[in-house]
Write a protein that holds these residues in place. Structure first.
Motif, PDB file in Angstrom:
ATOM      1  N   ASN A 357     -20.825   8.073  68.546  1.00 21.05           N
ATOM      2  CA  ASN A 357     -20.700   8.882  67.034  1.00 21.05           C
ATOM      3  C   ASN A 357     -22.096   8.491  66.968  1.00 21.05           C
ATOM      4  OD1 ASN A 357     -18.638  10.802  67.638  1.00 21.05           O
ATOM      5  ND2 ASN A 357     -17.387   8.817  68.231  1.00 21.05           N
ATOM      6  N   ASP A 358     -22.798   7.788  67.759  1.00 24.15           N
ATOM      7  CA  ASP A 358     -24.069   6.685  67.500  1.00 24.15           C
ATOM      8  C   ASP A 358     -24.941   8.295  66.041  1.00 24.15           C
ATOM      9  OD1 ASP A 358     -26.827   5.542  66.189  1.00 24.15           O
ATOM     10  OD2 ASP A 358     -26.514   5.070  68.383  1.00 24.15           O
ATOM     11  N   PRO A 359     -25.585   7.154  64.895  1.00 21.77           N
ATOM     12  CA  PRO A 359     -25.987   8.119  64.177  1.00 21.77           C
ATOM     13  C   PRO A 359     -27.074   8.067  64.354  1.00 21.77           C
ATOM     14  CG  PRO A 359     -24.669   6.112  62.902  1.00 21.77           C
ATOM     15  CD  PRO A 359     -24.879   5.759  63.789  1.00 21.77           C
ATOM     16  N   GLN A 360     -28.143   7.775  65.583  1.00 25.88           N
ATOM     17  CA  GLN A 360     -28.998   7.580  66.497  1.00 25.88           C
ATOM     18  C   GLN A 360     -28.620   9.187  67.318  1.00 25.88           C
ATOM     19  OE1 GLN A 360     -32.192   6.360  65.681  1.00 25.88           O
ATOM     20  NE2 GLN A 360     -31.326   4.956  63.618  1.00 25.88           N
ATOM     21  N   ALA A 361     -27.667   9.373  67.298  1.00 25.04           N
ATOM     22  CA  ALA A 361     -27.442  10.225  68.911  1.00 25.04           C
ATOM     23  C   ALA A 361     -28.432  11.794  68.545  1.00 25.04           C
ATOM     24  CB  ALA A 361     -26.455  10.392  68.917  1.00 25.04           C
ATOM     25  N   PRO A 362     -29.015  12.361  69.446  1.00 23.47           N
ATOM     26  CA  PRO A 362     -29.959  13.859  68.860  1.00 23.47           C
ATOM     27  C   PRO A 362     -29.105  14.898  68.704  1.00 23.47           C
ATOM     28  CG  PRO A 362     -29.994  13.047  71.647  1.00 23.47           C
ATOM     29  CD  PRO A 362     -28.749  11.255  70.492  1.00 23.47           C
ATOM     30  N   VAL A 363     -29.382  15.158  67.941  1.00 20.79           N
ATOM     31  CA  VAL A 363     -28.165  16.739  67.120  1.00 20.79           C
ATOM     32  C   VAL A 363     -27.807  17.079  67.982  1.00 20.79           C
ATOM     33  CG1 VAL A 363     -27.483  17.671  65.226  1.00 20.79           C
ATOM     34  CG2 VAL A 363     -28.442  15.232  64.960  1.00 20.79           C
ATOM     35  N   ASP A 364     -28.955  17.951  68.692  1.00 18.20           N
ATOM     36  CA  ASP A 364     -28.547  19.210  69.077  1.00 18.20           C
ATOM     37  C   ASP A 364     -27.947  19.222  70.543  1.00 18.20           C
ATOM     38  OD1 ASP A 364     -30.995  17.456  70.032  1.00 18.20           O
ATOM     39  OD2 ASP A 364     -32.287  19.052  71.231  1.00 18.20           O
ATOM     40  N   PHE A 387     -11.174  27.759  67.046  1.00 15.87           N
ATOM     41  CA  PHE A 387     -10.764  26.822  67.173  1.00 15.87           C
ATOM     42  C   PHE A 387     -10.664  25.766  68.193  1.00 15.87           C
ATOM     43  CE2 PHE A 387      -8.251  28.974  64.110  1.00 15.87           C
ATOM     44  CZ  PHE A 387      -7.679  27.735  62.640  1.00 15.87           C
ATOM     45  N   GLY A 388     -11.532  26.484  69.211  1.00 17.65           N
ATOM     46  CA  GLY A 388     -12.175  25.536  69.965  1.00 17.65           C
ATOM     47  C   GLY A 388     -13.096  24.416  69.359  1.00 17.65           C
ATOM     48  N   TYR A 389     -14.238  24.453  68.866  1.00 16.10           N
ATOM     49  CA  TYR A 389     -14.913  23.909  68.106  1.00 16.10           C
ATOM     50  C   TYR A 389     -14.605  22.932  68.159  1.00 16.10           C
ATOM     51  CZ  TYR A 389     -19.231  22.171  65.810  1.00 16.10           C
ATOM     52  OH  TYR A 389     -20.124  21.436  65.775  1.00 16.10           O
ATOM     53  N   SER A 390     -13.650  23.064  66.625  1.00 16.37           N
ATOM     54  CA  SER A 390     -12.920  21.823  65.642  1.00 16.37           C
ATOM     55  C   SER A 390     -11.932  21.017  66.626  1.00 16.37           C
ATOM     56  CB  SER A 390     -12.296  22.540  64.331  1.00 16.37           C
ATOM     57  OG  SER A 390     -11.583  23.442  64.536  1.00 16.37           O
ATOM     58  N   ILE A 391     -11.337  21.758  67.479  1.00 18.78           N
ATOM     59  CA  ILE A 391     -10.432  21.118  68.263  1.00 18.78           C
ATOM     60  C   ILE A 391     -11.649  19.341  69.728  1.00 18.78           C
ATOM     61  CG2 ILE A 391      -9.267  20.703  70.114  1.00 18.78           C
ATOM     62  CD1 ILE A 391      -8.200  23.230  69.739  1.00 18.78           C
ATOM     63  N   ALA A 392     -12.667  20.237  69.901  1.00 21.41           N
ATOM     64  CA  ALA A 392     -14.121  19.605  70.711  1.00 21.41           C
ATOM     65  C   ALA A 392     -14.220  18.402  70.088  1.00 21.41           C
ATOM     66  CB  ALA A 392     -15.247  20.493  70.698  1.00 21.41           C
ATOM     67  N   LEU A 396     -14.371  14.043  69.678  1.00 24.28           N
ATOM     68  CA  LEU A 396     -15.610  13.331  70.237  1.00 24.28           C
ATOM     69  C   LEU A 396     -15.914  12.134  68.916  1.00 24.28           C
ATOM     70  CD1 LEU A 396     -18.722  12.607  71.292  1.00 24.28           C
ATOM     71  CD2 LEU A 396     -19.438  14.329  69.409  1.00 24.28           C
ATOM     72  N   GLU A 397     -14.626  13.079  68.103  1.00 24.74           N
ATOM     73  CA  GLU A 397     -15.492  11.882  67.049  1.00 24.74           C
ATOM     74  C   GLU A 397     -14.330  10.642  66.579  1.00 24.74           C
ATOM     75  OE1 GLU A 397     -15.361  14.733  62.967  1.00 24.74           O
ATOM     76  OE2 GLU A 397     -17.298  14.751  63.611  1.00 24.74           O
ATOM     77  N   SER A 398     -13.249  11.288  67.382  1.00 25.51           N
ATOM     78  CA  SER A 398     -11.954  10.064  67.461  1.00 25.51           C
ATOM     79  C   SER A 398     -11.969   9.231  68.233  1.00 25.51           C
ATOM     80  CB  SER A 398     -10.507  10.390  67.564  1.00 25.51           C
ATOM     81  OG  SER A 398     -10.722  11.860  68.679  1.00 25.51           O
ATOM     82  N   GLY A 399     -13.172   8.774  69.276  1.00 25.30           N
ATOM     83  CA  GLY A 399     -13.374   8.017  70.038  1.00 25.30           C
ATOM     84  C   GLY A 399     -12.528   8.596  71.638  1.00 25.30           C
ATOM     85  N   ARG A 400     -12.140   9.542  71.591  1.00 27.08           N
ATOM     86  CA  ARG A 400     -11.144   9.893  72.678  1.00 27.08           C
ATOM     87  C   ARG A 400     -12.186  10.699  74.163  1.00 27.08           C
ATOM     88  NH1 ARG A 400      -7.545  14.398  70.613  1.00 27.08           N
ATOM     89  NH2 ARG A 400      -6.768  14.797  72.387  1.00 27.08           N
ATOM     90  N   ALA A 401     -13.523  11.318  73.909  1.00 24.62           N
ATOM     91  CA  ALA A 401     -13.934  11.411  74.206  1.00 24.62           C
ATOM     92  C   ALA A 401     -14.728  10.223  75.695  1.00 24.62           C
ATOM     93  CB  ALA A 401     -15.462  12.403  74.113  1.00 24.62           C
TER      94      ALA A 401
END
Lengths: 516, 516
Positions: A357-364, A387-392, A396-401
């Protein structure tokens, strides 16, 4: 004619310390009585047998008893290993007959449709190593040109599926994803797998190495972890972690596909029918029940027109339905590379930035991966459509990925490689001021390959600007990294006249982007 | 990128005593610093250079310093000879780029028409040895499938013509003949050449060896005389005798054609467009101004339908006219083998019987040869239309053809070979009483090949009955000769269930023969 009848004078088996890769080579001395009596021709295919085992090899005739003596039959390193008989073992030698299934290849060259039996005979002979590279090239070109009809693609898919091991995960839902390729930097699998696995869905992803691209998923993953996993360890780690990012080649899932790819790669050929058969047979062999396909479309992507993407999707759906695969194909924006890095080490950097979740991460790269992961998560009957997108994103944002990715890396075997790009680099500059209105995927992929990717892992291209960016004349558009001077020179020379970027006005960009 | 830039650490050149025939193989030790630094892959193509010379070769990696040491670069025997630099010479090694003209091959695979420039680039790269066998196979299949259009055949013919030496006889009329093949025993050239040469017309015939047949003209002539003549001796003897029967391969007339044939042969492929380009470029290179083409038609000939023979004739005429060749094509009866013998020694016996006006001589071989020779003699502006046949017959009956043949044999270099058929033989018997109504050319050619022809010169098939003969059940139809037990077994097994003959009633024969 039985094997008994073809038995010739016996020769003593010997290993010849020459590495001939996928091609079996046999060495006979010019004074060898069998060579003289049989009238073998140099480069002829011969059949070596003993104890009911047989191996076919291309004959090289030797005039030096240091390599083989007149009473010996030498086999190159891999052939000797495959044959798995001790040195000194008496062996028989006979002329190998051309594979009977080449008759089908010749009929295909003549314009005939082939049926399931033909494809089965061909793939079975290829799997047994009975096709020379020349014969495989003939098969690929014959089936590539003017395409296979959809029932032939189905037959070829089934036939290829039969030649290898087929995994059975004993679960009702085994997810997989695949991109048809052509877009540099498009490393979504390294994000989709940990997200989907963290959701708890089984996603045992096997990938190929690069064919004509500067990096395949396996090439990039190898920067982080071993990918050449034996079937048993693959099984153990997938059950533990719910996902993997392995190289498909060592899993013996679709040996024929790997052999054909080893010919397609140097020839640089690629056809729709072969692609569908190759992808679907590999996914089925890997035990997938649900498959998400990513078909990028763009002026310099593998698929250039929306109507071609639609017809490819229909072909995937036709074959998928008939082989019992739940298949969804999404058509995505292929107008430029995804992320910033092109080449194994640079792509790993992009992937890790997204996972961290680095702010530099490529958005695309982040958005596309979330979108694809979301679609796969919606294969889960317990997830409500949409609802898949928000689960994904939550995963990612929680660091579980990231945590899941680290566990997968450890389970596959973390590599202690340096993660730095190559030490030699140069910038390619904008030749005018304006807006980036086109980026040539093929040109940038070629630049990264000339720089040494994927074999040279730190080689590649790092994009500093993407479509829609305003640039000034003389500003760097991208940086090219290489590890070896020869590669540096190749890439430098290649980018001297062209950059692969078109700089123009905002209107021309808008026209290109109406489709997505 | 210039050659200077690609120069790598130098290695010492070494010959490796391995015969790899047409394929150049390079050997590098696994511990060689260049191999390690460059990241070459086994079986990759590398480029070896020194003193402005270059050769491309397939890399084999060696783990035995007896073959090459870490500071050496080994070349296989033929590659070492071609490179023609002394052992110990320092050489540079670099990755070979795939030939640029493969782009045209890929476009052809994609269904595009190629233009003259494309074919020129392809044949020029093939002539320089830059195509691997795999790449040649791709080219052959891509241009074979669904044919080339007639302007592409013209472009390919011109491009092939450019790659080799072109002979100039400085005479207004240089005759040649060619049969498109497919009919076993059809050795008319060995009769037509001495007859036409005895008439005084220049007929410097160069022939190929067998591709898929049990004997080519060169294979059969080699029983009597050397056919591998250097250009200078060929020139001298043709001017003296007005004719020759040489092998085209050593004359460097159409090197690309020979290289393509070395791939077509094992693949067993053959297309109309390639055939026309191959034949016409070779004949033009040999300096022919007038060409007589023999196109046999029959149910088991290469051309099966009269309409296909007509369209092939039109294609020959279209290209022939545009390359300045006076070309006549005759469509002949290809319903059965010509003469009795199939295989080099047996065919020589038939030819000599005709030349010697032996009453046992096969009538069909004699008549067909006289008819073809007569047509060629009519190219002579001083011969009245329709008088060629009787001139040819006079030359044959007077013994002048035999005398001319003996002089040609002596001039080329008489072989002191035995003229006996192989010592192993068996008869194939009629399975019922009746009339021979069909003979399968392909089956008999295959039988002769399995018996060892053309490499085993005394091997082959001797026909005891032809179409229209009455046979009794159990009577021999033909005799198969072999020189080696393995060949004997192959041919015996092949003919156990089928004979290649159909025995029926006279009506069915008459129906087959209405066309001629």
């Amino acid at each position: 004619m039985s094997d008994e009848e073809s038995i010739k004078t016996r020769l003593k088996l010997r290993a010849v310390a020459v590495d001939t890769y996928r091609e079996n080579v046999a060495y006979m001395h010019r004074e060898c009585s069998v060579y003289r009596a049989e009238g073998f021709q140099a480069l002829a295919k011969i059949r070596v047998g003993c104890n009911g085992k047989q191996i076919e090899a291309v004959l090289n005739v030797v005039d030096d008893i240091c390599i083989v003596g007149p009473d010996e039959l030498g086999l190159s390193e891999q052939a000797f290993q495959r044959f798995a008989e001790p040195a000194g073992q008496p062996v028989n030698v006979a002329q190998a007959e051309p594979p009977l299934s080449m008759d089908g290849v010749r009929r295909k060259i003549g314009g005939e449709r082939l049926d399931y039996g033909d494809y089965q005979a061909i793939t079975s002979d290829i799997a047994k190593g009975r096709y020379s590279k020349m014969e495989m090239a003939a098969f690929l070109v014959a089936t590539g040109q003017n395409g296979l009809d959809r029932d032939e693609v189905l037959s070829l898919t089934r036939a290829m599926l039969e030649t290898g091991v087929r995994l059975n995960w004993n679960e009702p839902l085994v997810a997989d994803k695949h991109c048809i390729g052509g877009i540099p930097g498009n490393r979504t699998s390294l994000l989709v797998v940990p997200i989907v696995a963290a959701h708890g869905m089984l996603i045992p992803k096997t990938s190929s190495r690069a064919i004509t691209s500067p990096a395949g998923t396996a090439d990039t993953m190898e920067v982080l972890a071993r990918t050449d996993l034996a079937p048993e360890s693959l099984d153990r780690l997938v059950r533990m972690e719910r996902g993997c990012l392995a190289w498909g080649g060592t899993t013996r899932l679709a040996p024929v596909d790997d052999m054909l790819i080893s010919v397609e790669r140097p020839l640089g050929i690629d056809s729709q029918g072969q692609m569908v058969a190759s992808i679907l047979s590999k996914k089925l062999a890997a035990g997938a029940t649900h498959l998400l396909l990513d078909i990028p479309v763009g002026p310099t992507a593998k698929v250039r027109q929306m109507r071609d993407a639609m017809s490819l999707r229909k072909l995937f759906e036709y074959v998928g339905d008939r082989v019992g695969l739940h298949l969804e194909a999404v058509i995505t924006d292929g107008s430029q590379p995804i992320g910033r890095g092109i080449g194994p080490v640079l792509e790993v950097r992009d992937v890790m930035q997204v996972l961290e979740n680095d702010p530099q991460a490529p958005v695309d790269l982040r958005e596309k991966s979330l979108r694809l992961a979301g679609r796969i998560i919606e294969f889960d009957p317990d997830v409500r459509g949409g609802f898949g997108y928000s689960i994904a994103r939550d995963i990612l944002e929680s660091g579980r990925a990231l945590a899941k990715m680290q566990r997968i890396i450890d389970a596959q075997g973390r590599q202690e490689l340096q993660l730095e790009p190559g030490r030699l680099c140069f910038d390619v500059l904008a030749d005018r001021t304006g807006m980036v209105v086109a980026i040539d995927n093929f040109f940038l992929a070629q630049t990264a390959r000339l720089a040494g990717a994927p074999i040279s892992r730190g080689a590649g291209v790092d994009l500093l600007h993407k479509l829609g960016d305003m640039v000034e004349e003389g500003q760097p558009l991208y940086r090219v990294y290489a590890e070896f001077p020869a590669n540096f020179e190749f890439a430098h020379e290649f980018t001297r006249v062209r950059s692969g970027y078109r700089i123009g006005d905002a209107q021309s960009l808008r026209r290109l982007h109406t489709e997505f």
